[in-house]
Design an enzyme around this catalytic site. Structure first.
Site, short mmCIF file in Angstrom:
data_model
loop_
_atom_site.label_atom_id
_atom_site.label_comp_id
_atom_site.label_asym_id
_atom_site.label_seq_id
_atom_site.Cartn_x
_atom_site.Cartn_y
_atom_site.Cartn_z
N ASP A 343 0.86 -1.18 0.00
CA ASP A 343 0.00 0.00 0.00
C ASP A 343 0.90 1.24 0.00
O ASP A 343 2.11 1.14 0.23
CB ASP A 343 -0.89 -0.03 1.24
CG ASP A 343 -1.79 1.17 1.34
OD1 ASP A 343 -2.33 1.60 0.30
OD2 ASP A 343 -1.96 1.69 2.45
N THR A 345 -0.29 4.93 1.21
CA THR A 345 -0.56 5.85 2.31
C THR A 345 -0.43 5.15 3.65
O THR A 345 -1.12 4.16 3.92
CB THR A 345 -1.98 6.45 2.17
OG1 THR A 345 -2.11 7.01 0.87
CG2 THR A 345 -2.21 7.52 3.21
N PHE A 495 -11.92 19.82 -7.79
CA PHE A 495 -10.99 18.94 -8.49
C PHE A 495 -11.69 17.62 -8.80
O PHE A 495 -12.39 17.06 -7.97
CB PHE A 495 -9.76 18.69 -7.62
CG PHE A 495 -8.76 17.77 -8.25
CD1 PHE A 495 -7.72 18.26 -9.00
CD2 PHE A 495 -8.86 16.39 -8.09
CE1 PHE A 495 -6.79 17.41 -9.59
CE2 PHE A 495 -7.94 15.52 -8.66
CZ PHE A 495 -6.91 16.05 -9.42
N GLY A 629 -5.28 3.32 -3.28
CA GLY A 629 -6.56 3.92 -3.65
C GLY A 629 -6.43 5.39 -3.98
O GLY A 629 -7.42 6.06 -4.29
N LYS A 716 -7.29 -5.16 -5.15
CA LYS A 716 -5.98 -5.49 -4.59
C LYS A 716 -5.86 -7.00 -4.37
O LYS A 716 -4.84 -7.61 -4.71
CB LYS A 716 -5.77 -4.74 -3.27
CG LYS A 716 -5.66 -3.23 -3.40
CD LYS A 716 -5.35 -2.59 -2.06
CE LYS A 716 -5.17 -1.08 -2.18
NZ LYS A 716 -4.80 -0.47 -0.89
N ASP A 736 -1.52 -1.06 5.91
CA ASP A 736 -1.78 -0.61 7.28
C ASP A 736 -3.23 -0.23 7.51
O ASP A 736 -3.59 0.14 8.63
CB ASP A 736 -0.89 0.60 7.60
CG ASP A 736 -1.30 1.84 6.83
OD1 ASP A 736 -1.28 2.94 7.41
OD2 ASP A 736 -1.65 1.71 5.64
N ASN A 739 -8.65 -1.17 4.30
CA ASN A 739 -8.81 -1.48 2.88
C ASN A 739 -7.74 -2.44 2.37
O ASN A 739 -7.83 -2.92 1.24
CB ASN A 739 -8.78 -0.19 2.06
CG ASN A 739 -7.45 0.52 2.17
OD1 ASN A 739 -6.94 0.75 3.26
ND2 ASN A 739 -6.87 0.87 1.05
N ASP A 740 -6.72 -2.72 3.19
CA ASP A 740 -5.65 -3.63 2.79
C ASP A 740 -5.86 -5.05 3.31
O ASP A 740 -5.07 -5.94 2.99
CB ASP A 740 -4.30 -3.12 3.30
CG ASP A 740 -3.98 -1.74 2.79
OD1 ASP A 740 -4.20 -1.50 1.59
OD2 ASP A 740 -3.52 -0.89 3.58
#
EC number: 7.6.2.1
Length: 987
Positions: A343, A345, A495, A629, A716, A736, A739-740
């Protein structure tokens, strides 16, 4: 807001359907919903023991010993006491069951902690008020999508006009929501109020939702529960935990099948020599049992105990403090990793943005020259332009004044073009209302949807221009002199991933000037700003330094120009067909010939020693893939900054594709490039895997590095699974965040990093570390040692059993001696778990040593065959040596052969050891002492007087030397003429 509460995993996913939820009227619900609890356990009370036993006996190795032990209940097949078969098997099962039980209890306690969280339920007796300004709030979704930036969430507009939250229960209203799905970036629903005049029907999107496993910045939020349990996005994006079986265990299982095949052949040969006389089929079974030690059960015991020792060594390593081993069955997997998937972040980066550079084209300001910027900003608000007439100003002063003006314009633009909101909180001395009224610096924190924007606003504060207030229609800046500048926000263009830029139109209340500010990526801004000859070059230079580059520009508008734009913009937003296209066209009419103000360079701080760690892993033969992500530009900058992509390496950015034809063309373009890193988005990846899975994976596996951005958690895990299937190599996933978890559980080795995103990944991982840099030592030292030691230990145990079986076949050793010899040589053989070929410092300094293990040479069919031949040779020498040298009685053969066998094993261990440990010496001496002391109890098999004679000692010495000395000579010659790769390092 729509609130999706913490979760559960129920049995089966079932059919998901849309739902209508009435506020305050649960009796009107049309269907039953899952319970609001979490359950991450692999077993329940009833399935624990059957499932654990099934997982053990589905492999040939354990099933063989179960059948062997059961055969002893048949009188015609019994060869010895039952405990000699059932006790070793029971020890193996007890270790496994205990380990699984401990893990299940820990998992249960973690689930219980989460399930014990208390939530307030709104009723007519309980009134909750929202404390967020304008009803909106900021949300962090790091446990869901890996992004730690704050995201703005908006309330349902018509409910904000109610006097209190309790009035929500008095109105007649309901929420319609789509069926549960795994898409964490979109939501479709409606809010309907029927008692209004006319009835209100408001559309709901992702901006109105709070998913489970997310964090609200501050205050209290009132929401209606839409999804629970198995229907939550977080649960649907998490795979079920699986029992991981190491590749080493599978290889050992394969070798035991070969040994069993040899056992069958030998048994058939023995019966054939008797011409299949009598009940030959029963004789075959008896020979299978008699020679069953060809497949040693002590192998399973030694390997399981070895895994426990390796896990203990990892946890006690002072150089990687805080490391936890949660899966003690696969430590040797760490020594054979070919693909590392990480990952971004919180794993590679700290997610702490630091402003590094301001570039104006002719001059650049770094961290060491920010005082000059501060001086220019201060002078812009303290020295009026008419104080120094231009006609009397020297040339140098004109230059300084021009630069000062440009710096001021750049800082002012950066302070205005963003979506940051300052929030004031009580600090114990000043309450919130007072802090907000007086703009107290000590009480102010910034919240935004991007950490980049927060770092830019913090930087403008550090140089003198501070954002002190903001709401939906206005913004306030404070100058170095304390003056408050008021700006009205006329329009804001957020954005987006497609536009890669954001803009804002503001009116300066003091002058009435209308200005359009814009910032964005250089690839899109280059065609928007006025012509210049430095933008492209300087953007490239800053990007190569790993900085996130933004181009800042402005355009002054007259009142007439703005009114014309606003009329066209409002008309475009009211369009029913092609609304997005028409809105974008109107905005683009403003984005022409804008004045280029500056470039900003922001660095995402890397975790400690990320660059050298990645360098070590690459030199060890691993290919590193970054799955995140985050946005494409952010991921690319981080990959460059971390040196995942080297400076001289070409990068192929996979263009967005939506159809099969586009994917085909882009794959062909990618195929023509060689030795370049790949950067691809999750959407394009999904299209490629749908139509060209084999072709894409073939090309991607050839890349030195791959970056996948905007990856969903399920993607992933899918990438990990495809790598395992297509390459057959071992994978390691590092993350960490929540989502991992799917990726970590899918990989052969999952490593969780305890970081700012919580402990969800750490608790779900096989190994947990506190910093990414610890991964280097975990793999290079502990992974390498665990694999090599396990290989040596398994082959030695097989060697010992084959020696005994060879002696049995050749005819003399009593069956019970096999157990005695195992006892006497158990400690020296097991002490091989302490051996190492090189020091830890050398393994870290030369990661190329790790690359040798990727080929599986420590335990292969070649090494297995060598040890089989050694075992047959030594068993034959011991047996025939005893037959040739015995004096007159059979008991002397037993004494000579049995003693020679034990001494041979002790000597072989001594010859194999490469780095002596004091415990190895103790094990050798202790085993020898135990044998000598136990001779008193073996008088039925050994003549005690005979073994004290010089003749006995001479004969045993000759046999032992003949069995070991040739092997030592061959080993010496091999090391002399074909030394191992580490021989020069150890010398």
């Amino acid at each position: 807001c729509l609130w999706c509460c913490p979760w559960s995993r129920c049995c089966g996913m079932g059919d998901f359907r849309p739902r209508t939820v009435w506020l305050g009227h649960p009796e009107k619900r049309e269907q039953r919903y899952p319970r609001n609890v979490i359950n991450n356990q692999k077993y329940n009370f009833f399935t624990f023991l059957p499932a654990v036993l099934f997982n053990q006996f589905k492999y040939f190795f354990n099933l063989y010993f179960l059948l062997l032990a059961c055969s002893q209940f048949v009188n015609e097949l019994r060869l010895g006491a039952l405990y000699t078969y059932w006790v070793p098997l029971g020890v193996v099962l007890l270790i496994t069951i205990t380990r699984e039980a401990v893990e299940e209890i820990r998992c249960y306690l973690r689930d219980k902690e989460v399930n014990s969280q208390i939530y307030s339920k709104l009723s007519t007796r309980v009134m909750l008020m929202t404390s967020e300004r304008n009803g909106s709030c900021f949300l962090r979704t790091d446990q869901l999508d890996g992004e730690t930036d704050w995201k703005l969430r908006l309330p349902v507009a018509c409910t904000q006009r109610l006097p209190t939250a309790a009035d929500l229960l008095q109105i007649r209203s309901y929420v319609y929501a789509e069926e549960p799905n795994i898409d964490i970036h979109n939501f479709i629903g409606t809010f309907t109020r029927e008692d209004g005049d006319p009835p209100v029907n408001e559309s709901l999107s992702i901006e109105n939702t709070l998913w489970a496993s997310t964090v609200v910045a501050s205050g209290t939020v009132v929401g209606v529960v839409i999804y629970t349990g198995k229907e939550l996005r977080s649960v649907m994006n998490t795979s079920n935990p699986r029992n991981k079986v190491g590749l080493f265990d599978l290889e050992v299982n394969c070798l035991t099948k070969i040994l069993f095949g040899a056992l069958v052949v030998v048994s058939l040969v023995m019966v054939a020599l008797q011409h299949f006389a009598g009940r030959w089929y029963l004789q075959i079974l008896r020979f299978l049992l008699l020679l069953s030690h060809i497949v040693p059960i002590s192998l399973r015991v030694n390997l399981d105990m070895g895994k426990m020792v390796f896990s203990w060594m990892i946890k006690k390593d002072s150089k990687i403090p805080g490391t936890v081993v949660r899966a003690s069955t696969i430590p040797e997997q760490l020594g054979r990793i070919s693909y590392l998937l990480t990952d971004k972040t919180g794993t590679l980066t700290q997610n702490e943005m630091v402003f590094r550079r301001l570039h104006l084209g002719t001059v650049a300001y770094g961290m060491d020259s920010m005082d000059e910027v501060q001086s220019h900003v201060f002078s812009a608000y303290t020295q009026p332009t008419h104080d120094l007439p231009t006609s009397r100003a020297p040339a140098a002063t004109k230059v300084r004044k021009t630069i000062s003006s440009r710096v001021h314009e750049a800082v002012k633009a950066i302070a205005l073009v963003h979506n940051v909101t300052p929030v004031y909180e009580a600090n114990g001395v000043t309450d919130q209302a007072e802090a907000e009224q007086h703009y107290e610096d000590t009480c102010r924190v910034y919240q935004a949807s991007s950490p980049d924007e927060v770092s830019l606003v913090q930087w403008t504060e550090s140089v003198g221009l501070t954002l002190v207030g903001r709401d939906q229609s206005s913004m306030q800046l404070r100058t170095p002199t304390g003056q408050i500048l008021n700006f009205t926000i006329l329009q804001i263009f957020p954005f987006t991933y497609e536009s890669k830029r954001m803009g804002i139109i503001v009116r300066d209340e003091s002058t009435g000037e209308i200005t359009f500010y814009m910032k964005g990526a250089d690839v899109v801004m280059a065609g928007i700003v006025q012509y210049n000859d430095w933008l492209e070059e300087e953007c490239g230079n800053m990007a190569r330094e790993g900085l996130r580059v933004l181009v800042v520009s402005k355009k002054s508008l007259t009142e007439e120009q703005y009114q014309d734009f606003e009329a066209r913009y409002v008309q475009a937003k009211l369009s029913v067909h092609d609304r997005s296209l028409k809105v974008a066209t109107v905005i683009e009419s403003l984005e022409m010939e804008m004045e280029l103000l500056c470039l900003t360079g922001v660095e995402d701080q890397l975790q400690a020693d990320v660059r050298p760690t990645l360098e070590i892993l690459r030199n060890a033969g691993m290919k590193v893939w970054m799955l995140t992500g985050d946005k494409l530009e952010t991921a690319t900058c981080t990959a460059k900054n971390a040196h995942l992509i080297t400076r001289n390496q070409d990068i192929h950015i996979f263009r967005p594709v939506t159809t099969r034809g586009e994917a085909h063309l882009e794959l062909n373009a990618f195929r023509r490039k060689h030795d370049c890193a790949l950067v691809i988005s999750g959407d394009s990846l999904e299209v490629c895997l749908k139509y060209y899975e084999y072709e894409f994976m073939e090309l991607a596996c050839q890349c030195p590095a791959v970056v996948c951005c905007r990856c969903a958690p399920t993607q992933k895990a899918q990438i990990v699974r495809l790598l395992q299937e297509r390459t057959g190599k071992l994978t390691c996933a590092v993350g960490d965040g929540g989502n991992d978890v799917s990726m970590i559980q899918e990989a052969d080795c999952g490593v969780g990093v305890e970081g700012k995103e919580g402990k969800q990944a750490s608790l779900a991982a096989d190994f947990s570390v506190t910093q990414f840099k610890h991964l280097g030592r975990l793999l290079m030292v502990h992974g390498r040692n665990s694999y090599k030691r396990s290989a040596a230990l398994s082959q030695f145990v097989i060697h010992r059993s084959l020696c005994i079986s060879t002696m049995q076949v050749e005819g003399c050793v009593v069956i019970c001696f096999t157990h005695y010899s195992t006892i006497y040589t158990m400690f020296p053989v097991f002490s091989l778990v302490l051996d190492k070929d090189v020091k830890s410092e050398v393994a870290m300094l030369y990661p190329e040593l790790y690359k040798d293990l990727l080929k599986g040479r420590p335990l292969s069919f070649k090494t297995f065959l060598i040890w089989v031949l050694i075992s047959i040779y030594q068993g034959s020498i011991i047996m025939y040596g005893a037959l040739l040298l015995f004096d007159s009685e059979f008991v002397h053969i037993v004494a000579i052969s049995f003693t020679s066998l034990i001494l041979t094993e002790l000597l072989m261990v001594a010859l194999t050891i490469q780095t002596w440990h004091w415990l190895i010496i103790v094990a050798e001496l202790l085993s020898l002492a135990c044998y000598i002391a136990s001779l008193v109890f073996l008088h039925e098999f050994i003549d005690v007087y005979f073994i004290t004679t010089v003749s006995f000692l001479w004969k045993v010495t000759v046999i032992t030397l003949v069995s070991c000395l040739p092997l030592y000579i061959l080993k010496y010659l091999r090391r002399r003429f074909s030394p191992p790769s580490y021989s020069k390092l150890t010398s």
